[in-house]
Scaffold this active site. Structure first.
Site, short mmCIF file in Angstrom:
data_model
loop_
_atom_site.label_atom_id
_atom_site.label_comp_id
_atom_site.label_asym_id
_atom_site.label_seq_id
_atom_site.Cartn_x
_atom_site.Cartn_y
_atom_site.Cartn_z
N SER A 1 -6.29 3.85 2.70
CA SER A 1 -5.14 4.57 3.25
C SER A 1 -5.51 5.82 4.04
O SER A 1 -4.68 6.33 4.78
CB SER A 1 -4.18 4.96 2.11
OG SER A 1 -4.85 5.76 1.14
N HIS B 1 -1.69 -1.24 0.51
CA HIS B 1 -1.35 -1.04 1.92
C HIS B 1 -1.48 -2.31 2.75
O HIS B 1 -1.02 -2.34 3.89
CB HIS B 1 -2.23 0.05 2.52
CG HIS B 1 -1.88 1.43 2.08
ND1 HIS B 1 -1.00 2.23 2.75
CD2 HIS B 1 -2.27 2.13 0.99
CE1 HIS B 1 -0.87 3.39 2.11
NE2 HIS B 1 -1.64 3.35 1.05
N LYS C 1 5.43 0.01 -0.15
CA LYS C 1 5.13 0.12 1.28
C LYS C 1 5.89 -0.94 2.08
O LYS C 1 6.98 -0.69 2.57
CB LYS C 1 3.62 -0.02 1.52
CG LYS C 1 2.83 1.24 1.21
CD LYS C 1 2.46 1.36 -0.24
CE LYS C 1 1.59 2.57 -0.50
NZ LYS C 1 1.32 2.75 -1.95
#
Length: 518
Positions: A277, A305, A337
């Site tokens: 990230s 992610h 996310k």
């Protein structure tokens, strides 16, 4: 399996060529160290002024009668907060007052005491373009038609469960979600949790313990690091995405065994992330799997992610590299996310998931996932899989890929140094110097662009950056507006450090064919 692995390694070699980690010129590093040195010197000078009573100290301090106790507030530990962070605190924790979609409204605040406290002015800054949220597929939305099933579940089940899954908090929609996640990932079974961070920190201690070895990538997320520390296992850190470093540690672990006794390790667990990230880099998954098989280790893959954000149908790095999901022993991901919700999951073989149901602290003691959140995840996954009868999910995945490559290509053309893989929607723009980090965030907000800036100690001291997160909800006009302001601010603050050749002129509004597959 061999066909999977061969295709995966060839894909991995192509992906590695698409990753960029350009080094800045030497003068940038020198200026960065000088900047931190000057601020540190002024910090010590201000501490002296506070000590002699010439400047007010706003932070908590020890009482005189407590001086013989163990100190609660170490002066040196709070030095960074007092003298560096406070000067720039206005660039973080900004309160928003709208949906955190592609644009949001920001509550205006000012400080009368150099950022020690803030007060609201009562005004808002409307329509700020959101380039910081992990809203990769745009499911953080308030469209009443899309959210009808979520509203129905609130009517049916209420907002909270008020019990653990082990007691009376196990709802039918929880089991539906777990089956859907397992089908989506192509594995035997899955279990969901109400908090993404705790999915790592509370499950890793259930998988390994004393006498086990964890090999962790040096850039792994804090939740993975905390889980590893709580487990009591021995932890060794290998260089980021460096297969030579990982293999060397695996060889040493096999040959030497445990310290002092030299007994064989009970388990060796390799922990990696799908997309990192802070760097925007993608794990070299086929090579990690090859090493895992060669040395009989286990693999823990955190796809917080990457799930939903990469792969032709949003199934993460296993799909991106054409890897068989069965080759990953523990598949972890979050719903915070790409799915616009909260919580996380662990997936893999049925024996693994059944074991965690009775041994994971998150499973046994944590409250069950909220029903409307559960339904939001279900409707997002069904949309991605096309089970809602539309092609909206695949359209968003393709739009995200197109936006990502377009934004990265334009930044490269402008002359910024950016990190990461071409497929990663996490795009770090290197700013380096502490003064420029602050000026960049303030300049962008004045132009109604919301950005996230990150510096030491969250990054190496010479690699402060702005982290852009691209979304499928961003229109081309929004991206062009951001790029135009980035170009202007980059020239204003002298942030274009790249030494690579680039076109002499830019037409930011020109449509570019990036060679994407339809």
């Amino acid at each position: 399996p061999s066909a999977y692995l061969g295709a995966g390694i060839s894909t991995a070699s192509r992906q590695n060529k698409q990753e960029s980690f350009e080094q800045a010129p030497m003068y940038v590093a020198v200026c960065t160290y000088m900047g931190f040195g000057i601020v540190t010197l002024f910090g010590y000078f201000r501490d002296f002024l506070r000590a002699v009573g010439l400047e007010k100290c706003n932070l908590a301090q020890e009482r005189e009668e407590q001086k013989d106790f163990v100190p609660l507030y170490q002066d040196f530990e709070n030095f960074y907060t007092r003298n560096l962070y406070m000067r720039v605190r206005d660039n973080w924790n900004r309160p928003i007052c709208s949906l955190p979609g592609p644009v949001f409204d920001l509550m205006e605040r000012v400080s009368d005491d150099y950022n020690w406290t803030f007060r609201f002015t009562g005004r808002t800054i409307p329509n700020v373009i959101n380039m910081g949220s992990y809203n990769y597929l745009g499911f953080a939305e308030n469209n009443a038609d899309f959210l009808k099933t979520v509203a129905d579940k609130v009517q049916q089940y209420g907002a909270g469960v008020c019990s653990t899954r082990q007691e009376i908090g196990n709802l039918s929609i929880h089991e539906e979600l777990e089956q859907l996640v397992a089908n989506f990932l192509g594995v035997e079974s899955a279990m969901t949790y109400g908090m993404g961070f705790a999915t790592n920190s509370m499950n890793i201690p259930a998988l390994v313990g004393k006498g086990c070895l964890i090999l962790s990538d040096e850039l792994n997320h804090t939740s993975l690091i905390l889980g590893a520390r709580l487990s009591g296992a021995t932890i060794r850190v290998f260089k980021h995405n460096n297969m030579h470093s990982l293999e060397k540690m695996l060889k040493e672990a096999i040959c030497c065994g445990q310290p002092r006794t030299h007994r064989a390790w009970r388990k060796i667990l390799i922990m990696v992330e799908g997309i990192y990230s802070m760097e925007g880099s993608v794990v070299r998954l086929p090579e990690v799997i090859a090493l895992k098989k060669k040395y009989k280790a286990y693999l823990y893959l955190d796809e917080a992610h990457s799930i939903g954000a990469v792969g032709a149908t949003g199934r993460g790095v296993t799909e991106l590299f054409h890897v068989n999901p069965a080759d990953v022993d523990v598949m972890m991901g979050t719903f915070t996310k790409s799915f616009g919700a909260s919580g996380g999951y662990i997936a893999g073989k049925k024996e693994l998931v059944d074991y965690l149901r009775s041994h994971s602290h998150s499973a046994v003691y944590a409250s069950a996932m909220s029903p409307p959140v559960t339904e939001q995840i279900i409707r997002a996954i069904k949309c991605i899989m096309g089970k809602d009868g539309t092609t909206e999910g695949i359209r968003r995945i393709r739009q995200l890929a197109e936006n990502t490559r377009y934004f990265r290509a334009r930044l490269n053309e402008m002359g910024f140094i950016i990190y990461g893989n071409d497929d990663s929607p996490v795009i770090p723009v290197l700013l380096y110097m502490p003064g420029k980090v602050v000026a960049f965030a303030r300049e962008m907000l004045q132009r109604k662009i919301g950005v996230v800036v990150v510096g030491f100690p969250a990054t190496p001291i010479t690699e402060a950056r702005a982290r852009f997160c691209v979304s499928a909800a961003h229109t081309r006009a929004m991206l062009n507006q951001v790029l135009q302001h980035l170009n202007e601010v980059g020239d204003l603050l002298c942030l274009k450090f790249s030494r690579r050749k680039r076109p002499s002129s830019l037409d930011l509004c020109e449509e570019t064919d990036l060679g994407l597959d339809s």
